[in-house]
Design a protein around this motif. Structure first.
Motif, PDB file in Angstrom:
ATOM      1  N   GLU A  72       0.832  -1.209   0.000  1.00 30.17           N
ATOM      2  CA  GLU A  72       0.000   0.000   0.000  1.00 30.17           C
ATOM      3  C   GLU A  72       0.861   1.251   0.000  1.00 30.17           C
ATOM      4  O   GLU A  72       0.587   2.210  -0.734  1.00 30.17           O
ATOM      5  CB  GLU A  72      -0.924  -0.013   1.210  1.00 30.17           C
ATOM      6  CG  GLU A  72      -2.039  -1.050   1.115  1.00 30.17           C
ATOM      7  CD  GLU A  72      -2.823  -1.218   2.393  1.00 30.17           C
ATOM      8  OE1 GLU A  72      -3.888  -1.858   2.354  1.00 30.17           O
ATOM      9  OE2 GLU A  72      -2.371  -0.701   3.451  1.00 30.17           O
ATOM     10  N   SER A 131      -6.914  -5.855  -0.332  1.00 32.01           N
ATOM     11  CA  SER A 131      -6.708  -4.544   0.270  1.00 32.01           C
ATOM     12  C   SER A 131      -7.761  -3.536  -0.194  1.00 32.01           C
ATOM     13  O   SER A 131      -7.823  -3.181  -1.369  1.00 32.01           O
ATOM     14  CB  SER A 131      -5.313  -4.012  -0.096  1.00 32.01           C
ATOM     15  OG  SER A 131      -5.182  -2.650   0.259  1.00 32.01           O
ATOM     16  N   LYS A 133      -7.764  -0.437   0.674  1.00 32.49           N
ATOM     17  CA  LYS A 133      -7.040   0.800   0.395  1.00 32.49           C
ATOM     18  C   LYS A 133      -6.534   0.837  -1.034  1.00 32.49           C
ATOM     19  O   LYS A 133      -6.680   1.835  -1.744  1.00 32.49           O
ATOM     20  CB  LYS A 133      -5.881   0.953   1.374  1.00 32.49           C
ATOM     21  CG  LYS A 133      -5.114   2.259   1.225  1.00 32.49           C
ATOM     22  CD  LYS A 133      -4.064   2.391   2.308  1.00 32.49           C
ATOM     23  CE  LYS A 133      -3.322   3.716   2.201  1.00 32.49           C
ATOM     24  NZ  LYS A 133      -2.295   3.862   3.270  1.00 32.49           N
TER      25      LYS A 133
END
Length: 221
Positions: A72, A131, A133
């Protein structure tokens, strides 16, 4: 997640926690890039930071989550560079060349990012898929490419019917290959793709290839 109380430091706990997490991510980035997901050890990451394995679990939850956090942050760096890209004042040819140069520069400057992406592909992008994000992050470059392509077509400069994702793949593939395949390519062909003396040659070559593709005369089918 293991329950661990953070050391009490009045007025500095939040700042210290952020600093500790950033240090963990720095070390974890290098360790995952060096050893891969399977080969990396949380014990080794803890030993190279000013924290403990238990504190790493406290902040990130485990090895899987730590690797996801590393990805990320790595993708966040290039997305930030894309968001800062200002090409609206340039003509379409100069604008697309500038965008290609930003990708070229980023990939050259962040070899760990290339290794991490290669590792995640081995794992079939399972951490990226999981994920939230990364799923929301998208790619600001695609919006920029779409605007440039639209302007280039309207002006008559661009003739290729290519969409933004395909063009993004075209640019990224050259930049990625140059760093990821440096050693194998050099062993096979005796040429170092990241030789500083050849940097501008390859940087210009990328722009030339993209522009040639977008502006080539095409006979009717």
């Amino acid at each position: 997640m293991t329950s661990v109380e953070e050391p009490a430091r009045p007025g500095g706990r939040i700042r210290d926690a952020a600093r500790t997490q950033a240090e963990i991510l720095d070390v974890a980035t290098h360790e995952f890039a060096r050893a891969g997901f399977a080969g990396a050890r949380v014990d080794e990451i803890a030993a190279r930071t000013r924290t403990t394995k238990r504190m790493i679990y406290y902040y990130f939850g485990g090895k899987e989550q730590l690797f996801t956090a590393v990805l990320e942050r790595a993708y966040g760096v290039i997305r930030e560079a894309e968001q800062k890209l200002d090409v609206d004042h340039l003509d379409p040819v100069a604008a697309i060349r500038r965008l290609a140069e930003v990708t070229f520069d980023h990939h050259e400057q962040h070899p760990d990012f290339i290794r991490l992406v290669s590792i995640e592909n081995i794992h079939e992008a399972e951490h990226i898929v999981a994920s939230q994000k990364l799923g929301r992050m998208g790619s600001p470059a695609l919006d920029v490419i779409r605007r440039i392509l639209k302007s280039g077509r309207e002006s008559g400069l661009f003739t290729a019917e290519v969409d933004a994702v395909d063009l993004h793949a075209m640019i990224s593939s050259f930049c990625f290959f140059r760093v990821a395949n440096r050693h194998t390519f050099g062993a096979l062909f005796g040429r170092d793709l990241v030789d500083p003396a050849q940097r501008e040659h390859y940087r210009n070559m990328l722009g030339d290839m993209v522009i040639a593709y977008l502006t080539a005369d095409r006979a009717d089918d």
